[in-house]
Design an enzyme around this catalytic site. Structure first.
Site, PDB file in Angstrom:
ATOM      1  N   TYR A 195     -11.407   7.273   3.869  1.00  0.00           N
ATOM      2  CA  TYR A 195     -11.537   5.815   3.705  1.00  0.00           C
ATOM      3  C   TYR A 195     -12.865   5.461   3.031  1.00  0.00           C
ATOM      4  O   TYR A 195     -12.918   4.669   2.090  1.00  0.00           O
ATOM      5  CB  TYR A 195     -11.452   5.177   5.093  1.00  0.00           C
ATOM      6  CG  TYR A 195     -11.523   3.672   5.125  1.00  0.00           C
ATOM      7  CD1 TYR A 195     -10.416   2.902   4.757  1.00  0.00           C
ATOM      8  CD2 TYR A 195     -12.672   3.013   5.551  1.00  0.00           C
ATOM      9  CE1 TYR A 195     -10.477   1.515   4.811  1.00  0.00           C
ATOM     10  CE2 TYR A 195     -12.733   1.634   5.601  1.00  0.00           C
ATOM     11  CZ  TYR A 195     -11.633   0.893   5.237  1.00  0.00           C
ATOM     12  OH  TYR A 195     -11.701  -0.477   5.285  1.00  0.00           O
ATOM     13  N   LYS A 215     -13.574   3.559  -0.513  1.00  0.00           N
ATOM     14  CA  LYS A 215     -14.297   2.283  -0.593  1.00  0.00           C
ATOM     15  C   LYS A 215     -15.577   2.423  -1.424  1.00  0.00           C
ATOM     16  O   LYS A 215     -15.998   1.488  -2.112  1.00  0.00           O
ATOM     17  CB  LYS A 215     -14.603   1.757   0.811  1.00  0.00           C
ATOM     18  CG  LYS A 215     -13.345   1.406   1.614  1.00  0.00           C
ATOM     19  CD  LYS A 215     -12.500   0.351   0.903  1.00  0.00           C
ATOM     20  CE  LYS A 215     -11.374  -0.186   1.764  1.00  0.00           C
ATOM     21  NZ  LYS A 215     -10.594  -1.236   1.080  1.00  0.00           N
ATOM     22  N   ASP A 223       2.888  -7.789  -0.845  1.00  0.00           N
ATOM     23  CA  ASP A 223       2.755  -6.793   0.216  1.00  0.00           C
ATOM     24  C   ASP A 223       3.916  -5.821   0.095  1.00  0.00           C
ATOM     25  O   ASP A 223       4.830  -6.029  -0.727  1.00  0.00           O
ATOM     26  CB  ASP A 223       2.704  -7.457   1.615  1.00  0.00           C
ATOM     27  CG  ASP A 223       1.831  -6.664   2.591  1.00  0.00           C
ATOM     28  OD1 ASP A 223       2.170  -5.494   2.860  1.00  0.00           O
ATOM     29  OD2 ASP A 223       0.804  -7.199   3.052  1.00  0.00           O
TER      30      ASP A 223
END
Ligand code: NAI
Length: 438
Positions: free
Chosen positions: A343, A347, A230
Site C-alpha cells: 500500500y 501511495k 465504482d
C-alpha cells in the site's frame, strides 16, 4: 465509529479529568455547514518587513467574511505576511508579530503565514524562508484547541486567493502544519465563490461509499455535475449516491485495460474538468507473509490504473483545459507503515506521478495535478482497525482526533476549482498534522 473520547472531553467533567491526567484535549472541529459556511470573527493581518503584496492581500482578505481589525482581542484568524523576509535577522520580526497575539487566537482559529519561494541562489534568503517552515510546523503542534497553522509560499497574491479562502474557512478544519506552494498561474475566478465548481463536470472513482462518496457530495454542493464510478458489484450503492446528488453512475472496474477509454466515451461530448482518483484498496500483511496475490492488486488498483486511465484521458483530450486532476496518496506513502509495504509503495508512487506529471500536464493540457494525502480518517476502513491501534491513530496528530471523509472532500474541492490553477504538483496532507512522516 464514534470517537467517544472526543465526546467525553467535550463535557465539563471530561475536560477536568483529562486535564488533570495530562491526556490529549481534542476540541470538536468547526466544519462547514449551510447555516455557518464561513469562519466568523476578526482577522488580524500583520506584515513582517516589507511586502510587495500588502495592498492586493488586503483586498483579497476583505472577501473572506472575516472582519479586518487592527487590534483584535480574540482573532478568528491571523495572517502574517512574511514574504519580504530575506535574511535571518528578519526572522525577529516574525517573533515580534506573532508572540504577542498567538495566545489570543480563538478556538478553531487559523494562523496563516505567507512566505516567498525559497531561493536556489541566495542562501541568506533561503535560510530565512526555510526557517518559516520549521516555525509553522512547530506552531501547529503548540496551538491546540482546534487551531491550525499553515505556510503558503506564494509568487502572486491573485493566484493565492482560492488557497487563502480555503485556509481561512471551516473547510480546512483538518489541514494543519502544511506547506503549500502557489505558483504564478493566471487563475480563473468563479462567478460565485459559494459555488466555485458551477459548470464543471467531475468524475470521482471509488464513490459508492467512504471518502469518495463524501468527495462527490462536496463537489456537487459546490456546483459540479458529478459522475460517480465504482466496481460493478457496488452498483446499487453507486446508483443511490448518483441519484442523491443528481449525478450519473458509471459502474466500472478501473483495472480494466480499457477503463480510460470507457470513461472517455461516458464523458463525451462535453469532456471532463475534474478527475478525482480516489478508489483504493488495502491488503495488509508483513512482506515476509505477503503473497503476490496480496501485492499485485494493491499496486494495480492504487497506482497502475491511475497512471493508465490518466494517460488515456489526457491523450484522448477528454480533460478540458483549466481542468484538475486530484489523486489520493496517504501518509503511509510518506512515513511507511508496518504491514503495508504494498500500500505504501502504491501511495508513494502516486506522489512520484504527481510531481513528475504536474509541470508537463499544465504546459501541454492546461490541467493541474495534485494529491491529497489523508491521515487517519474515520471510515469503514479505519473502523476495522484494532481498538488500540485505532486510538493511537486518532490521537497522534496535533488536533488529537481523526479526520472525517468530508475533510478530504473539502480539500479536493479546493484543488478542483479553476481558481486554484496556481496550485500544481502539491501533496496536501489532510491529517491534522499527523506525527507520522512529518
Ligand atoms: P473505502 O474502501 O471505503 O472505499 C474505496 C472505494 O473504492 C470502494 O467503494 C471500492 O469499491 C472502490 N474501489 C476499489 N477498487 C476499485 C476498482 N478496481 N475500480 C473501481 N472502484 C474501486 O476506502 P476509503 O477509506 O473511503 O478510502 C478512499 C481512498 O482514500 C483510498 O484511495 C484510500 O487508500 C485513501 N486513504 C484512506 C485513508 C483512511 O483513513 N480511510 C487514509 C489514507 C488514504
Amino acid at each position: 465509529m464514534a470517537d467517544r473520547y472526543l465526546n467525553f472531553t467535550g463535557t465539563a467533567p471530561g475536560r477536568f479529568l483529562t486535564r488533570r491526567l495530562g491526556l490529549p484535549q481534542p476540541s470538536a472541529l468547526r466544519r462547514w455547514t449551510p447555516e455557518s459556511p464561513h469562519l466568523d470573527g476578526e482577522l488580524l493581518h500583520l506584515t513582517a518587513g516589507k511586502s510587495a503584496y500588502e495592498t492586493d492581500l488586503t483586498s483579497i482578505l476583505k472577501k473572506t467574511h472575516l472582519k479586518p481589525a487592527q487590534d483584535a482581542s480574540r482573532p478568528a484568524a491571523v495572517v502574517l505576511d512574511a514574504t519580504g523576509i530575506s535574511d535571518t535577522p528578519g526572522l525577529a520580526l516574525v517573533h515580534a508579530a506573532l508572540h504577542p497575539v498567538v495566545r489570543s487566537v480563538a478556538e478553531n482559529g487559523r494562523v496563516v503565514v505567507l512566505g516567498a519561494p525559497v531561493s536556489p541562489t541566495d542562501h541568506h534568503q533561503a535560510a530565512a524562508q526555510q526557517a518559516l517552515e520549521g516555525f509553522v510546523r512547530s506552531l501547529g503542534k503548540e496551538l491546540g484547541r482546534g487551531r491550525t497553522a499553515t505556510l503558503v509560499r506564494m509568487r502572486s497574491a491573485a493566484a493565492a486567493e482560492s488557497t487563502l479562502r480555503f485556509l481561512l474557512s471551516p473547510r480546512s478544519a483538518y489541514v494543519s502544519g502544511q506547506v503549500i506552494e502557489v505558483g504564478e498561474a493566471e487563475p480563473t475566478a468563479p462567478g460565485d465563490w459559494d459555488r466555485p465548481l458551477s459548470g464543471r463536470t467531475a468524475l470521482v472513482t471509488g464513490a459508492a461509499r467512504g471518502i469518495g462518496e463524501a468527495v462527490a457530495e462536496v463537489l456537487a454542493r459546490d456546483g459540479a455535475r458529478v459522475v460517480v464510478l465504482d466496481v460493478p458489484s457496488a452498483q446499487a450503492d453507486l446508483v443511490r449516491v448518483a441519484d442523491r446528488l443528481g449525478g450519473t453512475a458509471l459502474p466500472l472496474d478501473i483495472t480494466a485495460d480499457d477503463a480510460g477509454e470507457r470513461m472517455a466515451s461516458a464523458l463525451a461530448p462535453g469532456g471532463l474538468d475534474v478527475l478525482v482518483h480516489n478508489a483504493g484498496i488495502t491488503r495488509d500483511r508483513k512482506l515476509a507473509n505477503m503473497p503476490a496475490e496480496r501485492w499485485n492488486p494493491v499496486l494495480d488498483v492504487n497506482l497502475t490504473s491511475v497512471l493508465r486511465t490518466t494517460d488515456a484521458l489526457l491523450k484522448s483530450g477528454t480533460l478540458n483545459r483549466g481542468g484538475s486532476i486530484v489523486t489520493t496518496a496517504s501518509i503511509a506513502g510518506i512515513a511507511g507503515n508496518v504491514g503495508q509495504t504494498n500500500y505504501a509503495a502504491s501511495k508513494a508512487g502516486i506522489i512520484g506521478l504527481v510531481r513528475s506529471l504536474a509541470p508537463g500536464a499544465y504546459a501541454e493540457h492546461g490541467v493541474t495535478v495534485n494529491a491529497v494525502a489523508p491521515g487517519f480518517i474515520e471510515t469503514k476502513m479505519t473502523a476495522a482497525v484494532p481498538l488500540f491501534i485505532r486510538e493511537a491513530g486518532r490521537r497522534m496528530n496535533s488536533l488529537a482526533q481523526g479526520g472525517l471523509p468530508v475533510d478530504v472532500a473539502e480539500t479536493t474541492a479546493w484543488l478542483a476549482s479553476s481558481a486554484s490553477g496556481g496550485v500544481n504538483g502539491q501533496i496536501i496532507r489532510v491529517c491534522g498534522q499527523s506525527l507520522l512522516g512529518s
